[in-house]
Design a protein around this motif. Sequence first.
Motif, short mmCIF file in Angstrom:
data_model
loop_
_atom_site.label_atom_id
_atom_site.label_comp_id
_atom_site.label_asym_id
_atom_site.label_seq_id
_atom_site.Cartn_x
_atom_site.Cartn_y
_atom_site.Cartn_z
N LYS A 1 -35.30 26.18 19.36
CA LYS A 1 -33.93 26.43 18.93
C LYS A 1 -33.16 25.13 18.77
O LYS A 1 -32.40 24.95 17.82
N GLU A 2 -33.36 24.23 19.69
CA GLU A 2 -32.65 22.96 19.63
C GLU A 2 -33.11 22.13 18.44
O GLU A 2 -32.31 21.42 17.83
N LEU A 3 -34.39 22.21 18.09
CA LEU A 3 -34.89 21.51 16.91
C LEU A 3 -34.25 22.08 15.64
O LEU A 3 -33.80 21.34 14.77
N LEU A 4 -34.20 23.40 15.55
CA LEU A 4 -33.55 24.02 14.40
C LEU A 4 -32.07 23.64 14.33
O LEU A 4 -31.52 23.40 13.25
N SER A 5 -31.44 23.55 15.49
CA SER A 5 -30.03 23.17 15.54
C SER A 5 -29.82 21.73 15.07
O SER A 5 -28.83 21.43 14.39
N ARG A 6 -30.74 20.86 15.42
CA ARG A 6 -30.64 19.46 14.96
C ARG A 6 -30.67 19.40 13.44
O ARG A 6 -29.88 18.68 12.81
N TYR A 7 -31.58 20.15 12.85
CA TYR A 7 -31.68 20.15 11.39
C TYR A 7 -30.46 20.80 10.74
O TYR A 7 -29.99 20.34 9.69
N ALA A 8 -29.93 21.85 11.37
CA ALA A 8 -28.73 22.49 10.83
C ALA A 8 -27.55 21.53 10.87
O ALA A 8 -26.76 21.44 9.91
N THR A 9 -27.41 20.78 11.96
CA THR A 9 -26.31 19.83 12.09
C THR A 9 -26.42 18.72 11.05
O THR A 9 -25.43 18.37 10.39
N ALA A 10 -27.62 18.16 10.91
CA ALA A 10 -27.82 17.12 9.90
C ALA A 10 -27.56 17.66 8.50
O ALA A 10 -26.96 16.99 7.66
N SER A 11 -27.96 18.90 8.25
CA SER A 11 -27.77 19.50 6.93
C SER A 11 -26.31 19.63 6.57
O SER A 11 -25.90 19.32 5.44
N VAL A 12 -25.48 20.11 7.51
CA VAL A 12 -24.08 20.33 7.16
C VAL A 12 -23.31 19.03 7.03
O VAL A 12 -22.32 18.96 6.29
N PHE A 13 -23.74 17.98 7.73
CA PHE A 13 -23.07 16.69 7.56
C PHE A 13 -23.51 15.99 6.28
O PHE A 13 -22.80 15.13 5.76
N LEU A 14 -24.67 16.36 5.75
CA LEU A 14 -25.16 15.76 4.52
C LEU A 14 -24.82 16.60 3.30
O LEU A 14 -24.50 16.05 2.23
N TYR A 15 -24.87 17.92 3.44
CA TYR A 15 -24.65 18.82 2.29
C TYR A 15 -23.35 19.61 2.35
O TYR A 15 -22.97 20.22 1.37
N GLY A 16 -22.68 19.62 3.48
CA GLY A 16 -21.44 20.38 3.63
C GLY A 16 -21.70 21.84 3.89
O GLY A 16 -21.36 22.38 4.95
N LYS B 1 -22.58 35.12 7.37
CA LYS B 1 -23.35 35.80 6.32
C LYS B 1 -24.60 34.99 6.04
O LYS B 1 -25.41 34.77 6.93
N ASP B 2 -24.81 34.49 4.82
CA ASP B 2 -26.03 33.74 4.51
C ASP B 2 -25.77 32.25 4.33
O ASP B 2 -26.58 31.54 3.73
N ILE B 3 -24.63 31.77 4.87
CA ILE B 3 -24.24 30.38 4.68
C ILE B 3 -24.13 29.64 6.01
O ILE B 3 -23.56 30.16 6.98
N ILE B 4 -24.68 28.43 6.05
CA ILE B 4 -24.50 27.51 7.17
C ILE B 4 -23.53 26.43 6.69
O ILE B 4 -23.77 25.81 5.65
N SER B 5 -22.45 26.22 7.42
CA SER B 5 -21.42 25.29 6.96
C SER B 5 -21.01 24.32 8.06
O SER B 5 -21.21 24.58 9.25
N GLY B 6 -20.42 23.20 7.62
CA GLY B 6 -20.01 22.15 8.54
C GLY B 6 -18.57 22.28 8.97
O GLY B 6 -17.88 23.25 8.64
N PRO B 7 -18.05 21.27 9.71
CA PRO B 7 -16.69 21.33 10.27
C PRO B 7 -15.60 21.53 9.22
O PRO B 7 -14.57 22.13 9.52
N ALA B 8 -15.81 21.05 8.00
CA ALA B 8 -14.77 21.18 6.97
C ALA B 8 -14.74 22.57 6.35
O ALA B 8 -13.79 22.90 5.62
N PHE B 9 -15.73 23.39 6.65
CA PHE B 9 -15.84 24.72 6.03
C PHE B 9 -16.11 25.77 7.11
O PHE B 9 -17.20 26.29 7.23
N GLN B 10 -15.08 26.02 7.92
CA GLN B 10 -15.23 26.97 9.02
C GLN B 10 -14.79 28.37 8.61
O GLN B 10 -13.76 28.54 7.94
N PRO B 11 -15.55 29.41 8.96
CA PRO B 11 -15.20 30.79 8.58
C PRO B 11 -13.81 31.21 9.03
O PRO B 11 -13.20 32.09 8.42
#
Length: 263
Positions: free
Chosen positions: A20-35, A78-88
């Motif tokens: 889970k922590e590995l997946l979380s690392r990739y999710a965090t990097a993804s939202v800081f790189l892709y938004g 829903k089906d979106i993972i988003s970063g700090p600038a795009f909070q639900p």
Amino acid sequence: MERQQASAGGTTRRIKRDRKELLSRYATASVFLYGVISVDEFVEVFNHYEDVKTDTEEAVLALRRLEKTNDVEYSVFKDIISGPAFQPRFMDYEENVSSIRQRQNGKPRYLPEKEEFLRYETGDYTEPLKPYADLKAYILKNRLMERGEGLKGVDGDLIDLKEMIHEGFNTVECLKYFTESDYVFDGIDDLNSFVQVLLEVFNNTRIYENNGFTPEELFKRSERRNPIPFSEKVLVRNKSHKVGRNDPCPCGSGKKYKKCCGR
């Protein structure tokens, strides 16, 4: 191991904590790189780097569990993972996500080496760095403002600039950030020189709507003549030099000021 209920069929799926922590690392990097990134796209990114593949079910279960129990930088809605600038919880969440997803559509995805990709999980990693260093040096050398270095000075301004570019602000809006604050330009030539340095930053910043590519990189891939058009009008409030009506307009349109922003 921790037990989690799968979202469909009432089946039980076990996911180890380190997984889970590995997946979380990739999710965090993804939202800081892709938004923002869809869950399916995230699965593709993760599987691009890791030998032990994931799937949509595991990714959603793991990320939502950690989102509830840990202080993470991403949100899953829903089906979106988003970063700090795009909070639900933001009122304009759906509008902003829809807008950036439309602009991302059809563009390639920036996928650096694994070690480089995971550096983005810190949130403050900047690459390429040289354009920002050059802009900082230009500001300090020419004494364009009096606040100096630090978060309350030029370093804080550059952090704001990077966030603006990430989130889709155009070159005109970025220039106005400086011209409408306490930056002082000694005439048109001084302002135009600053614009050229600023454009180097803009063209070499990784942008959410470009799926992590810089405008310059996309320019080289597509072989377009101009990676970033700088033709929009900008209202410049120059604190030390009044723009003459017959002077070239500071917005870069090539027209006289009286025929452009001076109307």
